[in-house]
Design an enzyme around this catalytic site. Sequence first.
Site, PDB file in Angstrom:
ATOM      1  CB  CYS A  75      -0.920  -0.019   1.221  1.00  0.00           C
ATOM      2  SG  CYS A  75      -1.957   1.450   1.380  1.00  0.00           S
ATOM      3  CG  ASN A 103     -10.352  24.402  11.748  1.00  0.00           C
ATOM      4  OD1 ASN A 103     -11.064  23.621  12.363  1.00  0.00           O
ATOM      5  ND2 ASN A 103      -9.037  24.412  11.865  1.00  0.00           N
ATOM      6  CG  ASP A 127      -6.138  33.459  -7.609  1.00  0.00           C
ATOM      7  OD1 ASP A 127      -5.466  32.739  -6.841  1.00  0.00           O
ATOM      8  OD2 ASP A 127      -5.865  33.597  -8.818  1.00  0.00           O
ATOM      9  CB  CYS A 158       1.069  20.648   4.923  1.00  0.00           C
ATOM     10  SG  CYS A 158       0.569  21.397   3.359  1.00  0.00           S
TER      11      CYS A 158
END
Length: 446
Positions: A90, A312, A355, A402
């Site tokens: 996987c 959030n 944008d 990230c």
Amino acid sequence: MRHSNRQKKPSKPQPSAAPIEVSISHLSIEGRGISHLDGKTLFVRGALPNEQIVARVIAQHKRFDEADTLEVLSASPDRQTPPCHHYDLCGGCDLQHLIPEKALSLKYELVLDQLQRFAQCQPLKTDNAISSSPFHYRRSARVGVNRLQRDQSLVVGFRRRQSSKLVNIDTCLILDKRLERLFELARHYFSEQQDNKTITHIDALLGDNSGALTFRVTRKPSDALKSAMVNLCNDLKLQGWIEDNDGNLVPIENNYSALTYHPSPEVNLNFKPGNFLQVNSQINHALIQLALEWLQPNSDDYLLDLFCGLGNFTLPFAKKVNKAIGVEGMMSMVKQAQDNSESNQINNTLFYCADLSSDISHTPWFKEPITMILLDPPRSGAHTLVSQIASKKAKKILYIACNPAALTRDTQALRAAGYQLSRFTVLDMFPNTSHIESVALFERSK
């Protein structure tokens, strides 16, 4: 960044290439062991620092080669037996052979090393890394569905390593336990349906006590297939939705209540299938608390939340500041954030669609007296944005990253604009994978 040659097409090694014995010096930012062979860097999947291994080269490039581990001759004390029996095939996880605590520590070191080497920068303060439960943390996933031509059997699972083909999955250790039987039940309900090839994948998205499965279809499903979808959703106690080729979403049944989650105790957010949620709710809660602690908002502050999603961060902050402004690139998410603000009876927010890779200087929201900025960009980072937001001279900018390479690049731009990297940490948003979530606080230099 170390080597960013991912877009170059690798040349195939000779079929007769013999296994090689190499020593691993350290870990790459992608979670592969690093060695050297014939004057070139060798990236070895499945290898750890300070190991002696036998590997086979699987791809050759001009400046580096890639290899797979065949045998570990001298194992690191940090090596563990991967708990998932699908691990070798996987492509979902790539660090299950490394104990989670050490993986988080190495990730932290890797980002600090990148900041030092490429941005010539070290944080003034480093906080302890924030860990997560290593399993059953993921509340969103895309599960592939395919009927094999050779025997008409149905494959339900994830992409194989370095392949677009699917591997059948029985159960996934990183998915939320509510999705534990998804693979088994999907094969059970869909295997006998004549038009099961209509389904290309299933998107799962979970809130705190609710969730949905979205079935991506290439054409209108038969009544029998739709009934099988309903049975699957009922067994898992989840809503069912269908998405067509044009991206249109329709519920399979019409008696659905809102999907919800709590980013913080005092805020409740509604979401819809297809919306973005942080995949790890435990770390999302920690991230919001960290953001509040580091930015220390008060009633005089104007917060600008870029890439705000459903609100959030915007809505928990709105309870602390004079005004909270959220900006997002998808109008559907902006509308949902506005609705969330109203349903939480929060009246000091403004949400805009824009944008964020373009010039934002002319927008009305950018003319607000911003005192602090929070941005949580995609993997590409915020290269065109950071120089513009730096011109606002906000006292603090919190950057949630990230992608360490994007953070490193954008750190250079913020420092050139008069900000210093005052605080930094890493959160284990994606345990058992090489993905790294970092948080950096930038403050105006005195």
